[in-house]
Design a protein around this motif. Structure first.
Motif, mmCIF file in Angstrom:
data_model
loop_
_atom_site.group_PDB
_atom_site.id
_atom_site.type_symbol
_atom_site.label_atom_id
_atom_site.label_comp_id
_atom_site.label_asym_id
_atom_site.label_seq_id
_atom_site.Cartn_x
_atom_site.Cartn_y
_atom_site.Cartn_z
ATOM 1 N N GLY A 458 -5.150 75.672 -12.360
ATOM 2 C CA GLY A 458 -3.883 75.033 -12.639
ATOM 3 C C GLY A 458 -2.726 76.003 -12.779
ATOM 4 N N VAL A 459 -1.542 75.513 -12.436
ATOM 5 C CA VAL A 459 -0.280 76.230 -12.649
ATOM 6 C C VAL A 459 0.614 75.271 -13.421
ATOM 7 C CG1 VAL A 459 1.718 77.320 -11.577
ATOM 8 C CG2 VAL A 459 -0.547 77.565 -10.525
ATOM 9 N N HIS A 460 0.967 75.636 -14.659
ATOM 10 C CA HIS A 460 1.632 74.694 -15.562
ATOM 11 C C HIS A 460 2.917 75.294 -16.125
ATOM 12 C CE1 HIS A 460 -1.873 72.033 -15.479
ATOM 13 N NE2 HIS A 460 -2.599 73.132 -15.563
ATOM 14 N N HIS A 461 3.820 74.397 -16.520
ATOM 15 C CA HIS A 461 5.151 74.780 -16.994
ATOM 16 C C HIS A 461 5.372 74.231 -18.396
ATOM 17 C CE1 HIS A 461 9.546 73.911 -17.422
ATOM 18 N NE2 HIS A 461 9.624 75.170 -17.017
ATOM 19 N N VAL A 462 5.885 75.085 -19.282
ATOM 20 C CA VAL A 462 6.211 74.685 -20.655
ATOM 21 C C VAL A 462 7.653 75.094 -20.921
ATOM 22 C CG1 VAL A 462 5.698 74.974 -23.097
ATOM 23 C CG2 VAL A 462 3.827 74.941 -21.435
ATOM 24 N N ASP A 463 8.478 74.125 -21.310
ATOM 25 C CA ASP A 463 9.874 74.396 -21.654
ATOM 26 C C ASP A 463 9.995 74.506 -23.171
ATOM 27 O OD1 ASP A 463 12.575 74.614 -21.886
ATOM 28 O OD2 ASP A 463 13.050 72.847 -20.673
ATOM 29 N N CYS A 464 10.441 75.667 -23.631
ATOM 30 C CA CYS A 464 10.527 75.919 -25.072
ATOM 31 C C CYS A 464 11.821 75.421 -25.694
ATOM 32 C CB CYS A 464 10.373 77.418 -25.350
ATOM 33 S SG CYS A 464 8.751 78.069 -24.941
ATOM 34 N N SER A 465 12.685 74.797 -24.919
ATOM 35 C CA SER A 465 13.935 74.289 -25.486
ATOM 36 C C SER A 465 13.632 73.257 -26.570
ATOM 37 C CB SER A 465 14.795 73.649 -24.389
ATOM 38 O OG SER A 465 15.117 74.584 -23.404
ATOM 39 N N GLY A 466 14.228 73.446 -27.747
ATOM 40 C CA GLY A 466 14.039 72.508 -28.839
ATOM 41 C C GLY A 466 12.842 72.787 -29.709
ATOM 42 N N LEU A 467 11.980 73.723 -29.327
ATOM 43 C CA LEU A 467 10.820 74.055 -30.155
ATOM 44 C C LEU A 467 11.230 75.068 -31.218
ATOM 45 C CD1 LEU A 467 8.029 74.424 -27.435
ATOM 46 C CD2 LEU A 467 8.798 72.359 -28.621
ATOM 47 N N SER A 469 8.594 76.298 -33.746
ATOM 48 C CA SER A 469 7.448 76.889 -34.432
ATOM 49 C C SER A 469 6.320 77.099 -33.443
ATOM 50 C CB SER A 469 6.970 75.983 -35.585
ATOM 51 O OG SER A 469 6.426 74.775 -35.076
ATOM 52 N N SER A 470 5.379 77.944 -33.823
ATOM 53 C CA SER A 470 4.219 78.191 -32.970
ATOM 54 C C SER A 470 3.330 76.955 -32.871
ATOM 55 C CB SER A 470 3.418 79.374 -33.516
ATOM 56 O OG SER A 470 2.964 79.095 -34.845
ATOM 57 N N LEU A 471 3.318 76.102 -33.904
ATOM 58 C CA LEU A 471 2.537 74.868 -33.834
ATOM 59 C C LEU A 471 3.103 73.941 -32.768
ATOM 60 C CD1 LEU A 471 0.266 73.096 -34.936
ATOM 61 C CD2 LEU A 471 1.865 72.233 -36.654
ATOM 62 N N GLN A 472 4.435 73.826 -32.719
ATOM 63 C CA GLN A 472 5.038 73.003 -31.682
ATOM 64 C C GLN A 472 4.759 73.580 -30.295
ATOM 65 O OE1 GLN A 472 9.190 72.614 -32.615
ATOM 66 N NE2 GLN A 472 8.830 71.169 -34.308
ATOM 67 N N LEU A 473 4.767 74.913 -30.187
ATOM 68 C CA LEU A 473 4.434 75.539 -28.911
ATOM 69 C C LEU A 473 2.990 75.238 -28.514
ATOM 70 C CD1 LEU A 473 5.068 77.381 -26.532
ATOM 71 C CD2 LEU A 473 4.487 79.346 -27.979
ATOM 72 N N ALA A 474 2.072 75.268 -29.488
ATOM 73 C CA ALA A 474 0.673 74.957 -29.192
ATOM 74 C C ALA A 474 0.535 73.533 -28.657
ATOM 75 C CB ALA A 474 -0.188 75.146 -30.437
ATOM 76 N N TYR A 475 1.233 72.588 -29.282
ATOM 77 C CA TYR A 475 1.176 71.207 -28.801
ATOM 78 C C TYR A 475 1.850 71.069 -27.431
ATOM 79 C CZ TYR A 475 -0.741 69.171 -33.084
ATOM 80 O OH TYR A 475 -1.568 68.813 -34.113
ATOM 81 N N ASP A 514 12.863 82.758 -25.319
ATOM 82 C CA ASP A 514 13.717 83.453 -26.275
ATOM 83 C C ASP A 514 14.331 82.477 -27.282
ATOM 84 O OD1 ASP A 514 15.025 82.611 -23.792
ATOM 85 O OD2 ASP A 514 16.867 83.209 -24.821
ATOM 86 N N GLU A 515 14.534 81.217 -26.873
ATOM 87 C CA GLU A 515 15.071 80.246 -27.819
ATOM 88 C C GLU A 515 14.087 79.996 -28.945
ATOM 89 O OE1 GLU A 515 16.494 76.710 -26.012
ATOM 90 O OE2 GLU A 515 17.506 77.752 -24.372
ATOM 91 N N LEU A 516 12.811 79.921 -28.617
ATOM 92 C CA LEU A 516 11.791 79.745 -29.645
ATOM 93 C C LEU A 516 11.668 81.005 -30.488
ATOM 94 C CD1 LEU A 516 9.545 78.106 -30.941
ATOM 95 C CD2 LEU A 516 8.031 78.821 -29.095
ATOM 96 N N ALA A 517 11.750 82.163 -29.820
ATOM 97 C CA ALA A 517 11.645 83.415 -30.573
ATOM 98 C C ALA A 517 12.810 83.577 -31.546
ATOM 99 C CB ALA A 517 11.593 84.603 -29.606
#
Length: 571
Positions: A458-467, A469-475, A514-517
């Motif tokens: 698989g090749v997958h995309h995750v947009d961190c805009s609005g996240l 915390s690391s828990l939200q990133l995990a979900y 970087d927004e999440l960071a």
């Protein structure tokens, strides 16, 4: 006598013996039990079909025979394959239809008659062949055999032949390298972009109109794939890509061009003993491709289509000729007729598709080479059916569609592709100011490597805009991969995610990380260019739970890689 003795055995299944000067067969109409006898004399295949047509034609319903099968479902294509005392299933073009199941028949004592055995039929009993619904068996009874006990038929297991392997009719090799270093200065230069998926879709859509059981496979044009398809017996080969008079541009596996001269092309395709490959038709669809095509002709390929050596070819003309050429071949016309149809299709293109050249001039750029008889068809008797794509399926993805306005980033793309596919880097970070096109570049890279099956899981995309915390990133990662996490706490969720990722070979695009960071008060600086870091550096992100999660993914899922976009360098 056998028909009377076995009341359930229809009389048209009884083979009627052999004549010294000819051979007799029993005809059955495809999908039914109606038929008749036919005396086959040494004649041509076309005359045999004509006589079969007369057998099944009536005043109300004319019948045109165009296919012949054995009762096992194998197509008969030559007169020599018609064995004496056999049953021939005649079709007007449709695929083989099994006969209904006949119950209460004696068990099989013989499994068919070969052509060589047919010559001794006067000394051996003539076989009686039976067609069964899902599995077809051949049964032979001696003329004076006694009926078996009622339970014997159930005790004997009928012979079930293996179905014929699907045959690949057309192999398409496509090349879209991003850069080339061929030149007097030795620098890396971008190559014009080609839309391989669009080409696949247009050709498949056109071939589907033929309503023929045609098998086609699309491959990336590398020397490994070229050698493999020649070794496995490809008969029709198509190359699509960039070309010059002295070489064709294949791909080197990392986004750059691998130039094949006509001599190298011939040595790659040739067999171990130097013999010609089993190719019957080769179409080299590239600018200036005539010298490369001539190499195939010198190898003994009977039909070779190319573009004149001094001609630049418009993409629209190449696509139009390709679609109509192969559609015509699928209908059963000759190579010459299909070639003429393709040229006429190009010459009638609207002016908006040929802004820099006349359509008639574009059509004159195609040439037909080879010493074979171009009046013969390549696929003379394709069965009716649907087009089948035998290509390797693309991996799962949730990538957004690539931007149609994305152009001019081939050099940066090639650096990122090379770092992901053949570098020692576990993650690659695209760094630049906001609005510069980092997301578009990352998506273009992800689509490029997916089409080349670099990450089969698989090749997958995750947009961190609005996240935040690391828990939200995990979900968010779990949602991108269609995973369901049920852990009650953050640690359990993290372990579930890592456990699911561990055995997989994935590429995960983490966009705007970087927004999440920054939400976690983590970040850094760096130049506005594509940069990459080894996996060990990711673990050095002390105090950043987000960076710790990404480092854990890299450490516990060793076959996966990350492609990040950020306005600042991510440690």
């Amino acid at each position: 006598l056998l028909a009377r003795r076995y009341a359930r055995l229809p009389t048209h299944y009884i083979a009627i013996g052999q004549c010294p000067m000819a051979q007799r067969v029993r005809l059955l109409r495809n999908g039914s039990r109606t038929g008749g006898k036919l005396l086959v004399v040494p004649d041509t295949w076309e005359q045999l079909l004509h006589r079969c047509s007369r057998k099944f034609s009536t005043d109300d319903e004319p019948f045109v025979a165009s296919r012949c099968f054995t009762v096992d479902g194998f197509e008969i294509e030559e007169l020599e394959e018609v064995a004496a005392d056999s049953i021939v299933v005649v079709s007007s073009g449709e695929d083989f239809l099994p006969l209904p199941l006949l119950e209460g028949l004696p068990p099989p004592l013989h499994t068919g008659v070969s052509s060589s055995a047919a010559s001794t039929a006067s000394a051996a009993p003539a076989p009686t062949e039976l067609s069964r619904d899902s599995s077809v068996a051949s049964v032979s009874l001696p003329p004076h055999a006694s009926p078996l006990p009622p339970g014997a038929a159930a005790a004997a297991e009928p012979a079930v032949p293996s179905p014929p392997e699907p045959r690949l009719h057309l192999t398409m090799l496509q090349a879209a390298p991003l850069v080339t270093s061929r030149g007097s200065d030795g620098a890396v230069h971008p190559l014009p972009q080609l839309n391989l998926l669009s080409e696949r879709e247009k050709l498949s859509e056109m071939l589907s109109h033929a309503s023929k059981a045609l098998d086609i496979a699309f491959e990336i044009a590398t020397t490994d794939n070229l050698r493999r398809v020649c070794t496995t017996g490809a008969t029709v080969l198509h190359y699509s890509g960039h070309g010059e008079e002295s070489y064709l541009s294949f791909e080197d596996g990392s986004g750059a061009s691998h130039e094949l001269t006509p001599q190298l092309l011939a040595s790659t395709c040739a067999a171990a003993d130097g013999a010609a490959p089993p190719l019957r038709l080769v179409f080299v669809c590239a600018c200036h491709s005539q010298p490369a095509a001539a190499a195939f002709a010198r190898m003994g390929v009977p039909h070779v289509v190319a573009v004149a050596s001094s001609a630049l070819l418009l993409d629209a003309a190449a696509v139009s000729f390709t679609k109509h050429f192969y559609l015509a071949l699928a209908t059963g016309v000759s190579v010459q007729a299909a070639f003429d149809i393709g040229r006429k299709a190009v010459s009638s293109m609207p002016a908006r598709l040929t802004p820099t050249s006349s359509a008639r001039h574009e059509s004159s750029k195609f040439v037909l080479l080879g010493s074979g008889d171009h009046q013969t068809p390549i696929w003379p008797r394709l069965l009716a059916g649907a087009l089948r794509d035998a290509s390797q399926p693309l991996c799962a993805t949730n990538l957004p569609a690539p931007s149609e306005t994305f152009v001019g980033r081939q050099v940066l793309m090639s650096r990122a592709v090379a770092a992901l596919l053949h570098g020692r880097k576990r993650y690659v970070c695209l760094v630049g100011a906001g609005g510069i096109g980092k997301t578009a570049l990352a998506l273009a890279v992800a689509h490029y490597v997916r089409l080349r099956h670099a990450f089969p899981d698989g090749v997958h995309h995750v947009d961190c805009s609005g996240l935040s915390s690391s828990l939200q990133l995990a979900y968010a990662l779990a949602a991108a991969l269609s995973l369901q996490l049920v852990g009650p706490g953050e640690e359990q969720v993290r372990e579930e995610l890592i456990g699911a990722l561990a055995p997989r070979r994935l590429l995960i695009v983490v966009d705007r990380c970087d927004e999440l960071a920054e939400a976690r008060r983590a970040g850094g600086g760096g130049p506005a260019a594509a940069s990459s870091s080894p996996a060990g550096e990711a673990a050095a992100a002390a105090g950043s739970p987000v960076a710790e999660l990404l480092a854990l993914v890299l450490r516990r899922a060793p076959r996966s890689k990350l492609l990040l976009t950020s306005r600042k360098a991510v440690a």
